[in-house]
Design an enzyme around this catalytic site. Structure first.
Site, PDB file in Angstrom:
ATOM      1  N   ALA A   1      42.553  47.182  46.479  1.00  0.00           N
ATOM      2  CA  ALA A   1      42.459  45.927  47.231  1.00  0.00           C
ATOM      3  C   ALA A   1      43.777  45.182  47.118  1.00  0.00           C
ATOM      4  CB  ALA A   1      41.341  45.044  46.672  1.00  0.00           C
TER       5      ALA A   1
ATOM      6  N   ASP B   1      49.566  21.787  44.519  1.00  0.00           N
ATOM      7  CA  ASP B   1      48.365  22.588  44.282  1.00  0.00           C
ATOM      8  C   ASP B   1      48.254  23.737  45.277  1.00  0.00           C
ATOM      9  OD1 ASP B   1      46.062  23.248  42.989  1.00  0.00           O
ATOM     10  OD2 ASP B   1      44.943  21.430  43.517  1.00  0.00           O
TER      11      ASP B   1
ATOM     12  N   LYS C   1      36.828  39.851  50.266  1.00  0.00           N
ATOM     13  CA  LYS C   1      35.997  40.552  49.284  1.00  0.00           C
ATOM     14  C   LYS C   1      34.503  40.335  49.598  1.00  0.00           C
ATOM     15  CE  LYS C   1      37.104  42.576  46.040  1.00  0.00           C
ATOM     16  NZ  LYS C   1      37.518  43.999  45.799  1.00  0.00           N
TER      17      LYS C   1
ATOM     18  N   SER D   1      44.840  41.772  45.842  1.00  0.00           N
ATOM     19  CA  SER D   1      44.047  41.029  44.862  1.00  0.00           C
ATOM     20  C   SER D   1      44.540  39.615  44.563  1.00  0.00           C
ATOM     21  CB  SER D   1      44.025  41.827  43.544  1.00  0.00           C
ATOM     22  OG  SER D   1      45.309  41.810  42.955  1.00  0.00           O
TER      23      SER D   1
ATOM     24  N   PRO E   1      54.866  26.890  36.080  1.00  0.00           N
ATOM     25  CA  PRO E   1      54.280  26.156  37.206  1.00  0.00           C
ATOM     26  C   PRO E   1      52.769  26.008  37.078  1.00  0.00           C
ATOM     27  CG  PRO E   1      54.809  28.419  37.853  1.00  0.00           C
ATOM     28  CD  PRO E   1      55.204  28.279  36.422  1.00  0.00           C
TER      29      PRO E   1
ATOM     30  N   THR F   1      34.415  40.526  42.981  1.00  0.00           N
ATOM     31  CA  THR F   1      34.875  39.344  42.250  1.00  0.00           C
ATOM     32  C   THR F   1      33.852  38.214  42.297  1.00  0.00           C
ATOM     33  OG1 THR F   1      36.541  37.597  42.329  1.00  0.00           O
ATOM     34  CG2 THR F   1      36.088  38.684  44.390  1.00  0.00           C
ATOM     35  N   ASP F   2      33.923  37.333  41.292  1.00  0.00           N
ATOM     36  CA  ASP F   2      33.063  36.146  41.310  1.00  0.00           C
ATOM     37  C   ASP F   2      33.519  35.133  42.370  1.00  0.00           C
ATOM     38  OD1 ASP F   2      35.396  35.217  40.107  1.00  0.00           O
ATOM     39  OD2 ASP F   2      34.439  34.403  38.320  1.00  0.00           O
ATOM     40  N   GLU F   3      34.729  35.315  42.922  1.00  0.00           N
ATOM     41  CA  GLU F   3      35.231  34.330  43.888  1.00  0.00           C
ATOM     42  C   GLU F   3      34.400  34.303  45.171  1.00  0.00           C
ATOM     43  OE1 GLU F   3      39.403  33.963  44.455  1.00  0.00           O
ATOM     44  OE2 GLU F   3      39.864  34.410  42.366  1.00  0.00           O
TER      45      GLU F   3
ATOM     46  N   TYR G   1      41.414  35.670  50.481  1.00  0.00           N
ATOM     47  CA  TYR G   1      41.111  36.769  49.562  1.00  0.00           C
ATOM     48  C   TYR G   1      39.601  36.878  49.344  1.00  0.00           C
ATOM     49  CZ  TYR G   1      40.173  38.995  45.032  1.00  0.00           C
ATOM     50  OH  TYR G   1      39.638  39.766  44.024  1.00  0.00           O
ATOM     51  N   SER G   2      38.963  35.752  48.967  1.00  0.00           N
ATOM     52  CA  SER G   2      37.535  35.852  48.643  1.00  0.00           C
ATOM     53  C   SER G   2      36.708  36.128  49.891  1.00  0.00           C
ATOM     54  CB  SER G   2      37.038  34.622  47.878  1.00  0.00           C
ATOM     55  OG  SER G   2      37.361  33.435  48.532  1.00  0.00           O
TER      56      SER G   2
HETATM   57  P1  NAD Z   1      45.854  44.990  41.458  1.00  0.00           P
HETATM   58  O1  NAD Z   1      46.454  44.209  42.570  1.00  0.00           O
HETATM   59  O2  NAD Z   1      46.506  45.000  40.123  1.00  0.00           O
HETATM   60  O3  NAD Z   1      45.688  46.519  41.903  1.00  0.00           O
HETATM   61  C1  NAD Z   1      45.269  46.899  43.183  1.00  0.00           C
HETATM   62  C2  NAD Z   1      45.590  48.375  43.363  1.00  0.00           C
HETATM   63  O4  NAD Z   1      45.138  48.770  44.674  1.00  0.00           O
HETATM   64  C3  NAD Z   1      47.102  48.675  43.302  1.00  0.00           C
HETATM   65  O5  NAD Z   1      47.333  49.796  42.480  1.00  0.00           O
HETATM   66  C4  NAD Z   1      47.462  48.973  44.752  1.00  0.00           C
HETATM   67  O6  NAD Z   1      48.546  49.881  44.886  1.00  0.00           O
HETATM   68  C5  NAD Z   1      46.152  49.552  45.284  1.00  0.00           C
HETATM   69  N1  NAD Z   1      46.024  49.407  46.745  1.00  0.00           N
HETATM   70  C6  NAD Z   1      46.235  48.284  47.481  1.00  0.00           C
HETATM   71  N2  NAD Z   1      46.058  48.557  48.789  1.00  0.00           N
HETATM   72  C7  NAD Z   1      45.708  49.868  48.878  1.00  0.00           C
HETATM   73  C8  NAD Z   1      45.362  50.725  49.964  1.00  0.00           C
HETATM   74  N3  NAD Z   1      45.396  50.295  51.235  1.00  0.00           N
HETATM   75  N4  NAD Z   1      45.046  52.016  49.704  1.00  0.00           N
HETATM   76  C9  NAD Z   1      45.042  52.477  48.417  1.00  0.00           C
HETATM   77  N5  NAD Z   1      45.385  51.718  47.357  1.00  0.00           N
HETATM   78  C10 NAD Z   1      45.688  50.418  47.578  1.00  0.00           C
HETATM   79  O7  NAD Z   1      44.340  44.480  41.359  1.00  0.00           O
HETATM   80  P2  NAD Z   1      43.393  44.308  40.087  1.00  0.00           P
HETATM   81  O8  NAD Z   1      43.586  42.971  39.527  1.00  0.00           O
HETATM   82  O9  NAD Z   1      43.513  45.513  39.242  1.00  0.00           O
HETATM   83  O10 NAD Z   1      41.969  44.327  40.823  1.00  0.00           O
HETATM   84  C11 NAD Z   1      41.306  45.553  41.125  1.00  0.00           C
HETATM   85  C12 NAD Z   1      40.009  45.255  41.843  1.00  0.00           C
HETATM   86  O11 NAD Z   1      39.185  44.424  41.038  1.00  0.00           O
HETATM   87  C13 NAD Z   1      40.177  44.512  43.165  1.00  0.00           C
HETATM   88  O12 NAD Z   1      39.242  45.019  44.077  1.00  0.00           O
HETATM   89  C14 NAD Z   1      39.874  43.066  42.815  1.00  0.00           C
HETATM   90  O13 NAD Z   1      39.357  42.387  43.930  1.00  0.00           O
HETATM   91  C15 NAD Z   1      38.819  43.246  41.756  1.00  0.00           C
HETATM   92  N6  NAD Z   1      38.739  42.167  40.746  1.00  0.00           N
HETATM   93  C16 NAD Z   1      39.853  41.723  40.115  1.00  0.00           C
HETATM   94  C17 NAD Z   1      39.734  40.741  39.125  1.00  0.00           C
HETATM   95  C18 NAD Z   1      40.939  40.221  38.372  1.00  0.00           C
HETATM   96  O14 NAD Z   1      40.804  39.277  37.607  1.00  0.00           O
HETATM   97  N7  NAD Z   1      42.115  40.811  38.512  1.00  0.00           N
HETATM   98  C19 NAD Z   1      38.465  40.218  38.826  1.00  0.00           C
HETATM   99  C20 NAD Z   1      37.353  40.696  39.514  1.00  0.00           C
HETATM  100  C21 NAD Z   1      37.487  41.680  40.470  1.00  0.00           C
HETATM  101  O1  DAU Z   2      37.888  35.296  39.460  1.00  0.00           O
HETATM  102  C1  DAU Z   2      38.332  36.607  39.669  1.00  0.00           C
HETATM  103  C2  DAU Z   2      39.670  36.583  40.378  1.00  0.00           C
HETATM  104  O2  DAU Z   2      40.632  36.160  39.415  1.00  0.00           O
HETATM  105  C3  DAU Z   2      40.047  37.935  40.962  1.00  0.00           C
HETATM  106  O3  DAU Z   2      39.125  38.290  41.955  1.00  0.00           O
HETATM  107  C4  DAU Z   2      41.459  37.883  41.551  1.00  0.00           C
HETATM  108  O4  DAU Z   2      41.837  39.169  42.004  1.00  0.00           O
HETATM  109  C5  DAU Z   2      42.416  37.428  40.467  1.00  0.00           C
HETATM  110  O5  DAU Z   2      43.715  37.297  41.003  1.00  0.00           O
HETATM  111  C6  DAU Z   2      41.970  36.097  39.856  1.00  0.00           C
HETATM  112  O6  DAU Z   2      42.118  35.027  40.810  1.00  0.00           O
HETATM  113  P1  DAU Z   2      42.695  33.574  40.401  1.00  0.00           P
HETATM  114  O7  DAU Z   2      43.244  32.928  41.605  1.00  0.00           O
HETATM  115  O8  DAU Z   2      41.710  32.824  39.600  1.00  0.00           O
HETATM  116  O9  DAU Z   2      43.884  34.046  39.390  1.00  0.00           O
HETATM  117  P2  DAU Z   2      45.393  33.538  39.215  1.00  0.00           P
HETATM  118  O10 DAU Z   2      45.927  34.223  38.000  1.00  0.00           O
HETATM  119  O11 DAU Z   2      46.182  33.641  40.463  1.00  0.00           O
HETATM  120  O12 DAU Z   2      45.203  32.000  38.887  1.00  0.00           O
HETATM  121  C7  DAU Z   2      44.436  31.553  37.779  1.00  0.00           C
HETATM  122  C8  DAU Z   2      44.433  30.034  37.786  1.00  0.00           C
HETATM  123  O13 DAU Z   2      45.760  29.561  37.493  1.00  0.00           O
HETATM  124  C9  DAU Z   2      44.074  29.426  39.138  1.00  0.00           C
HETATM  125  O14 DAU Z   2      43.334  28.238  38.930  1.00  0.00           O
HETATM  126  C10 DAU Z   2      45.424  29.080  39.762  1.00  0.00           C
HETATM  127  C11 DAU Z   2      46.272  28.744  38.559  1.00  0.00           C
HETATM  128  N1  DAU Z   2      47.727  29.068  38.688  1.00  0.00           N
HETATM  129  C12 DAU Z   2      48.067  30.325  39.076  1.00  0.00           C
HETATM  130  C13 DAU Z   2      49.415  30.673  39.186  1.00  0.00           C
HETATM  131  C14 DAU Z   2      49.790  32.065  39.662  1.00  0.00           C
HETATM  132  C15 DAU Z   2      48.689  28.102  38.353  1.00  0.00           C
HETATM  133  O15 DAU Z   2      48.351  26.970  37.983  1.00  0.00           O
HETATM  134  N2  DAU Z   2      50.009  28.458  38.482  1.00  0.00           N
HETATM  135  C16 DAU Z   2      50.405  29.694  38.902  1.00  0.00           C
HETATM  136  O16 DAU Z   2      51.633  29.930  39.008  1.00  0.00           O
END
Ligand code: NAD
Ligand code: DAU
Length: 353
Positions: A88, A289, A163, A90, A214, A134-136, A159-160
């Site tokens: 995805a 923000d 998903k 993400s 930031p 995701t919970d989003e 994004y959400s």
């Molecule tokens: P990430 O961005 O680190 O990794 C995504 C991977 O998908 C990468 O390796 C990328 O190369 C691959 N990808 C992207 N587009 C593609 C395509 N078209 N074909 C094949 N591969 C492709 O993401 P992550 O944080 O590891 O998240 C993985 C999954 O878990 C996602 O579906 C995300 O929505 C979900 N998720 C993430 C979190 C979080 O906190 N990171 C929480 C809950 C759910």
């Molecule tokens: O809840 C699950 C989700 O968590 C996943 O589905 C997403 O893939 C993952 O990216 C993550 O989303 P968030 O938007 O919550 O994560 P992020 O790390 O981008 O941001 C976390 C919090 O920090 C959010 O409230 C925004 C804030 N933030 C983020 C960045 C990058 C800042 O304040 N400054 C920043 O520079």
């Protein structure tokens, strides 16, 4: 040719969560063939999997989930009989600047993968299509309450929304065609190998480099943090023991305000770098923000705990400290990423905030 009990396609296995899951499956199940399909976008990195790349039960295939022909030939070549789908786009901030890319990969790519699974599989077999979500999708909480599996969907970022849409398609393929599916919706993950666009690795790296930290808005947004290995173990459990057609929420009851988390990271990194206590507090910079910034996420994971007996192993204190240690000892990993493309993204994202 070796016979395997299952031939599992893990999509997105070179990303942050995918690489932890692939490592767990390859090591725990020598009787399964794990095929990691990844497009290697900016977020995919094969360095994440150096320790398993020689394993007999592991293969990497570079492919795009949007390419139906590629998927068909991979299903045929490896006799794929199960899918765990993580590929995805993400990152929420990137979805705000480029929503269409999120529709393409997260929605169309998922439907493409569903179509190939549906056409290649005998739908009376036990083959499973597991969607990692995701919970989003549940939207944003006020000061109280938790997301449960029956909370209505209310996605608020591109994004959400993408998903949520892919979750709906996965359920629709179960209801309409009888594809055997499972879905899990997890809270914010942290741990080693996380791409530095995300809050925790970004802050750790900026403290090390003495760059501004930031903080969006007032820094009072709340996220519910879970160690990535706890997430991977929950996926393994649900994949094997969760009931077909069911959804499970995954979360660790670790709610923290962003600013509280940043203070913890400053304390740990300063300590480990031998700096004076609080030396990096002056780097905190409140910036404009995020548009439509969700205020609070918090997961009720009781269903997973009660039905499948899952509990997270990491406390946030232990997990965050280990994560800080990993990033400080793997400076090369992050330095390799912070090159041309990432610097352009960073400039575009933060220069005028
Ligand atoms: P990430 O961005 O680190 O990794 C995504 C991977 O998908 C990468 O390796 C990328 O190369 C691959 N990808 C992207 N587009 C593609 C395509 N078209 N074909 C094949 N591969 C492709 O993401 P992550 O944080 O590891 O998240 C993985 C999954 O878990 C996602 O579906 C995300 O929505 C979900 N998720 C993430 C979190 C979080 O906190 N990171 C929480 C809950 C759910
Ligand atoms: O809840 C699950 C989700 O968590 C996943 O589905 C997403 O893939 C993952 O990216 C993550 O989303 P968030 O938007 O919550 O994560 P992020 O790390 O981008 O941001 C976390 C919090 O920090 C959010 O409230 C925004 C804030 N933030 C983020 C960045 C990058 C800042 O304040 N400054 C920043 O520079």
């Amino acid at each position: 040719m070796i016979h395997f009990d299952k031939n599992i396609l893990v999509t997105g296995g070179a990303g942050f969560i995918g690489s932890h899951l692939v490592r767990l499956l390859v090591n725990k199940y020598p009787n399964y063939n794990i095929v990691n399909l990844d497009k290697l976008t900016y977020a995919g990195n094969l360095d994440n999997l150096k320790d398993v790349e020689q394993a007999d039960n592991y293969t990497f295939v570079k492919a795009d989930i949007c390419n139906e022909k590629e998927l068909e030939s991979i299903f045929d070549q490896f006799k794929i009989d199960n899918v765990i789908h993580l590929a995805a786009e993400s990152h929420v901030d990137r979805s705000i600047s480029n929503p269409l890319e999120f529709v393409t990969t997260n929605v169309i790519g998922t439907v493409n993968l569903l179509n190939v699974a549906k056409s290649k599989w005998d739908l009376t077999s036990d083959n499973i299509f597991y969607h990692v979500s995701t919970d989003e999708v549940y939207g944003s909480l006020g000061e109280t309450g938790l997301f449960t599996e029956t909370t209505s969907y209310d996605p608020r970022s591109p994004y959400s929304a993408s998903k949520a849409s892919s979750d709906h398609f996965v359920r629709a393929y179960h209801e309409t065609y009888g594809l055997k599916i499972k879905i899990s919706n997890c809270s914010n993950n942290y741990g080693s190998h996380q791409f530095p666009e995300k809050l925790i690795p970004l802050i750790i790296n900026n403290i090390v480099e003495n760059n501004p930290l930031p903080i969006y808005g007032k820094g009072d947004n709340i996220r519910d943090w879970l160690h990535v290995i706890d997430h991977a173990e929950a996926i393994d459990l649900i994949f094997h023991e969760g009931k077909i057609g069911e959804t499970f929420n995954i979360g660790g009851h670790n709610e923290k305000q962003n600013i509280e988390l940043v203070h913890l990271l400053i304390k740990l990194v300063d300590q480990k770098l031998g700096r004076e206590e609080g030396a990096s507090l002056g780097l905190i910079t409140y910036v404009k923000d995020r548009a439509g910034h969700d205020q609070r996420y918090a997961i009720d994971a009781e269903k997973l705990q009660n039905i499948l007996g899952w509990t997270p192993k990491y406390t946030v204190e232990k997990g965050i400290e280990e994560t800080v240690n990993w990033f400080l000892s793997n400076k090369d990993w992050i330095d390799n990423i912070i090159s041309g493309d990432y610097l352009n993204y960073y400039k575009g994202q933060y220069a005028k905030r």
